[in-house]
Design a protein around this motif. Structure first.
Motif, PDB file in Angstrom:
ATOM      1  N   ASN A 101       0.779  -1.345   0.112  1.00 12.52           N
ATOM      2  CA  ASN A 101      -0.033  -0.159   0.117  1.00 12.52           C
ATOM      3  C   ASN A 101       0.750   1.364  -0.050  1.00 12.52           C
ATOM      4  OD1 ASN A 101      -2.412  -1.489  -0.091  1.00 12.52           O
ATOM      5  ND2 ASN A 101      -2.245  -1.777   2.269  1.00 12.52           N
ATOM      6  N   ILE A 102       1.910   1.388   0.960  1.00 11.98           N
ATOM      7  CA  ILE A 102       2.460   2.523   1.009  1.00 11.98           C
ATOM      8  C   ILE A 102       3.690   2.759  -0.091  1.00 11.98           C
ATOM      9  CG2 ILE A 102       4.422   1.662   2.485  1.00 11.98           C
ATOM     10  CD1 ILE A 102       4.405   4.625   3.653  1.00 11.98           C
ATOM     11  N   GLU A 103       4.064   1.582  -0.611  1.00 12.75           N
ATOM     12  CA  GLU A 103       5.069   1.500  -1.792  1.00 12.75           C
ATOM     13  C   GLU A 103       4.135   1.840  -3.050  1.00 12.75           C
ATOM     14  OE1 GLU A 103       6.877  -2.405  -1.966  1.00 12.75           O
ATOM     15  OE2 GLU A 103       7.639  -2.245  -0.097  1.00 12.75           O
ATOM     16  N   PHE A 104       3.123   1.506  -3.195  1.00  7.96           N
ATOM     17  CA  PHE A 104       2.336   1.972  -4.385  1.00  7.96           C
ATOM     18  C   PHE A 104       1.923   3.370  -4.268  1.00  7.96           C
ATOM     19  CE2 PHE A 104      -1.996   3.073  -6.189  1.00  7.96           C
ATOM     20  CZ  PHE A 104      -1.662   2.940  -7.363  1.00  7.96           C
ATOM     21  N   TRP A 105       1.791   3.951  -3.031  1.00 10.64           N
ATOM     22  CA  TRP A 105       1.325   5.263  -2.675  1.00 10.64           C
ATOM     23  C   TRP A 105       2.710   6.134  -3.240  1.00 10.64           C
ATOM     24  CZ3 TRP A 105       2.981   9.429   0.080  1.00 10.64           C
ATOM     25  CH2 TRP A 105       2.107  10.566   0.036  1.00 10.64           C
ATOM     26  N   GLN A 132      -1.967  -4.613 -11.865  1.00  9.42           N
ATOM     27  CA  GLN A 132      -2.545  -6.103 -12.763  1.00  9.42           C
ATOM     28  C   GLN A 132      -2.745  -7.179 -11.734  1.00  9.42           C
ATOM     29  OE1 GLN A 132       0.544  -7.015 -15.626  1.00  9.42           O
ATOM     30  NE2 GLN A 132       1.687  -8.341 -14.165  1.00  9.42           N
ATOM     31  N   SER A 133      -3.802  -8.128 -12.285  1.00  8.16           N
ATOM     32  CA  SER A 133      -4.399  -9.158 -11.503  1.00  8.16           C
ATOM     33  C   SER A 133      -3.376  -9.995 -10.760  1.00  8.16           C
ATOM     34  CB  SER A 133      -5.550  -9.741 -12.192  1.00  8.16           C
ATOM     35  OG  SER A 133      -4.946 -10.418 -13.379  1.00  8.16           O
ATOM     36  N   ASP A 134      -2.315 -10.192 -11.421  1.00  6.85           N
ATOM     37  CA  ASP A 134      -1.252 -11.082 -10.897  1.00  6.85           C
ATOM     38  C   ASP A 134      -0.032 -10.430 -10.429  1.00  6.85           C
ATOM     39  OD1 ASP A 134      -0.516 -10.656 -13.500  1.00  6.85           O
ATOM     40  OD2 ASP A 134       0.312 -12.435 -14.119  1.00  6.85           O
ATOM     41  N   ALA A 135      -0.066  -9.334 -10.140  1.00  9.21           N
ATOM     42  CA  ALA A 135       0.954  -8.422  -9.777  1.00  9.21           C
ATOM     43  C   ALA A 135       1.555  -8.920  -8.456  1.00  9.21           C
ATOM     44  CB  ALA A 135       0.709  -6.959  -9.448  1.00  9.21           C
ATOM     45  N   ILE A 136       2.894  -8.848  -8.380  1.00  8.81           N
ATOM     46  CA  ILE A 136       3.798  -9.483  -7.152  1.00  8.81           C
ATOM     47  C   ILE A 136       3.111  -8.548  -5.786  1.00  8.81           C
ATOM     48  CG2 ILE A 136       5.847  -9.638  -6.122  1.00  8.81           C
ATOM     49  CD1 ILE A 136       7.141  -9.597  -8.828  1.00  8.81           C
ATOM     50  N   LYS A 137       3.039  -7.334  -5.937  1.00  8.49           N
ATOM     51  CA  LYS A 137       2.564  -6.558  -4.853  1.00  8.49           C
ATOM     52  C   LYS A 137       1.264  -5.983  -5.184  1.00  8.49           C
ATOM     53  CE  LYS A 137       7.418  -5.152  -3.928  1.00  8.49           C
ATOM     54  NZ  LYS A 137       8.165  -3.974  -3.709  1.00  8.49           N
ATOM     55  N   ILE A 139      -2.302  -4.558  -5.149  1.00 13.98           N
ATOM     56  CA  ILE A 139      -2.969  -3.565  -4.171  1.00 13.98           C
ATOM     57  C   ILE A 139      -4.290  -3.919  -4.035  1.00 13.98           C
ATOM     58  CG2 ILE A 139      -1.457  -1.570  -4.285  1.00 13.98           C
ATOM     59  CD1 ILE A 139      -3.504  -0.500  -6.266  1.00 13.98           C
ATOM     60  N   ASN A 140      -5.149  -3.897  -3.117  1.00 18.64           N
ATOM     61  CA  ASN A 140      -6.527  -4.122  -3.164  1.00 18.64           C
ATOM     62  C   ASN A 140      -7.569  -2.967  -3.633  1.00 18.64           C
ATOM     63  OD1 ASN A 140      -8.960  -5.290  -1.907  1.00 18.64           O
ATOM     64  ND2 ASN A 140      -8.505  -4.990   0.025  1.00 18.64           N
ATOM     65  N   ILE A 141      -7.836  -3.137  -4.743  1.00 21.12           N
ATOM     66  CA  ILE A 141      -8.820  -2.427  -5.363  1.00 21.12           C
ATOM     67  C   ILE A 141      -9.818  -3.194  -6.177  1.00 21.12           C
ATOM     68  CG2 ILE A 141      -7.439  -0.138  -5.811  1.00 21.12           C
ATOM     69  CD1 ILE A 141      -6.625  -1.241  -8.766  1.00 21.12           C
ATOM     70  N   ASP A 142     -10.865  -2.696  -6.490  1.00 20.94           N
ATOM     71  CA  ASP A 142     -11.828  -3.742  -7.002  1.00 20.94           C
ATOM     72  C   ASP A 142     -11.849  -3.837  -8.658  1.00 20.94           C
ATOM     73  OD1 ASP A 142     -13.042  -1.407  -8.363  1.00 20.94           O
ATOM     74  OD2 ASP A 142     -14.413  -1.077  -6.831  1.00 20.94           O
ATOM     75  N   TYR A 143     -12.342  -4.835  -9.134  1.00 20.18           N
ATOM     76  CA  TYR A 143     -12.286  -5.344 -10.541  1.00 20.18           C
ATOM     77  C   TYR A 143     -12.356  -3.959 -11.643  1.00 20.18           C
ATOM     78  CZ  TYR A 143     -13.165  -7.238 -15.133  1.00 20.18           C
ATOM     79  OH  TYR A 143     -12.957  -7.511 -16.507  1.00 20.18           O
ATOM     80  N   LYS A 166      -5.887   7.231  -4.516  1.00 22.81           N
ATOM     81  CA  LYS A 166      -6.833   7.649  -3.595  1.00 22.81           C
ATOM     82  C   LYS A 166      -7.427   6.517  -2.805  1.00 22.81           C
ATOM     83  CE  LYS A 166     -10.804  10.706  -3.217  1.00 22.81           C
ATOM     84  NZ  LYS A 166     -12.019  11.384  -3.789  1.00 22.81           N
ATOM     85  N   THR A 167      -7.716   5.535  -3.321  1.00 15.78           N
ATOM     86  CA  THR A 167      -8.381   4.313  -2.769  1.00 15.78           C
ATOM     87  C   THR A 167      -7.467   3.741  -1.893  1.00 15.78           C
ATOM     88  OG1 THR A 167      -9.763   3.963  -4.845  1.00 15.78           O
ATOM     89  CG2 THR A 167      -9.653   2.099  -3.369  1.00 15.78           C
ATOM     90  N   VAL A 168      -6.319   3.710  -2.333  1.00 17.24           N
ATOM     91  CA  VAL A 168      -5.377   2.879  -1.406  1.00 17.24           C
ATOM     92  C   VAL A 168      -5.018   3.845  -0.144  1.00 17.24           C
ATOM     93  CG1 VAL A 168      -2.900   2.261  -1.067  1.00 17.24           C
ATOM     94  CG2 VAL A 168      -4.326   1.525  -3.146  1.00 17.24           C
ATOM     95  N   TYR A 169      -5.043   5.090  -0.463  1.00 18.04           N
ATOM     96  CA  TYR A 169      -4.806   5.956   0.846  1.00 18.04           C
ATOM     97  C   TYR A 169      -5.884   6.041   1.620  1.00 18.04           C
ATOM     98  CZ  TYR A 169      -4.100  10.703   3.291  1.00 18.04           C
ATOM     99  OH  TYR A 169      -3.918  11.341   4.087  1.00 18.04           O
TER     100      TYR A 169
END
Length: 199
Positions: A101-105, A132-137, A139-143, A166-169
């Motif tokens: 989450n913080i890495e993406f942000w 992407q749906s099979d990403a190593i890290k 993030i938790n976002i909807d489809y 914004k969603t991850v934040y």
């Protein structure tokens, strides 16, 4: 961006599995570090150096004060505005296995500062690493947001990841951040800094 990082020497620790050694027909379990040990060690080594300053990866001296740590409790925005705050929060998220989450942000913050001719490469890297749906890290976002972000990343602009960021934040603000403020690591750091200040 400079920050404080800890490498995990033990892959089993990351996977939550116990590491065992076979010796003379017996199985010996390798002693695991207590949960959050990296964060605890990080904070322990920070506190003795408060008076002299903390060397960061870019060789600048950073002074961590009780006032700064208190400000972290005012909002997630103030926590993330502090380099030291980012480092401590990242270690906390690692202890909860949600550092993506913080890495993406942070990757999105860096992306917004990117020159236009480098946007495509960075957008591709962020998408592959986090979206992407099979990403190593992943993030938790909807489809729907994942699909919309994928489309925006194909024709990147400086705002391609704004909605996902914004969603991850919001997720960090509502979920991880309140737990961080109640964590022993944060409370102990604040207490030690306040004790050192009052001496």
């Amino acid at each position: 961006m400079p920050g404080f990082f800890f490498s995990h020497n033990n892959m089993a620790e990351l996977n939550g599995k116990e590491d065992c050694k076979l010796a003379e027909g017996r199985i010996y379990k390798k002693k695991q570090k207590p949960f959050g040990a990296d964060l605890k060690n990080y904070l322990k080594c920070m506190v003795p150096h408060i008076e002299s300053g903390i060397k960061t990866s870019n060789s600048r001296n950073v002074r961590l004060s009780a006032e700064e740590v208190i400000q972290w409790s005012q909002s997630l925005e103030k926590l993330l505005a502090s380099q030291s705050g980012q480092g401590v929060f990242r270690e906390f998220l690692k202890s909860e296995f949600s550092e993506e989450n913080i890495e993406f942000w942070l990757a999105c913050e860096d992306y917004k500062k990117t020159k236009s001719d480098h946007l495509h490469g960075k957008a591709e890297r962020i998408y592959e690493e986090f979206v992407q749906s099979d990403a190593i890290k992943q993030i938790n976002i909807d489809y729907q947001m994942r699909e919309a972000t994928a489309k925006r990343a194909q024709a990147p602009t400086h705002t391609s990841f704004d909605e996902a960021q914004k969603t991850v934040y919001i997720l960090m603000e509502r979920d991880s951040y309140p737990r961080f403020l109640k964590s022993k690591a944060y409370l102990n750091l604040l207490n030690q800094l306040q004790t050192n200040t009052s001496k």
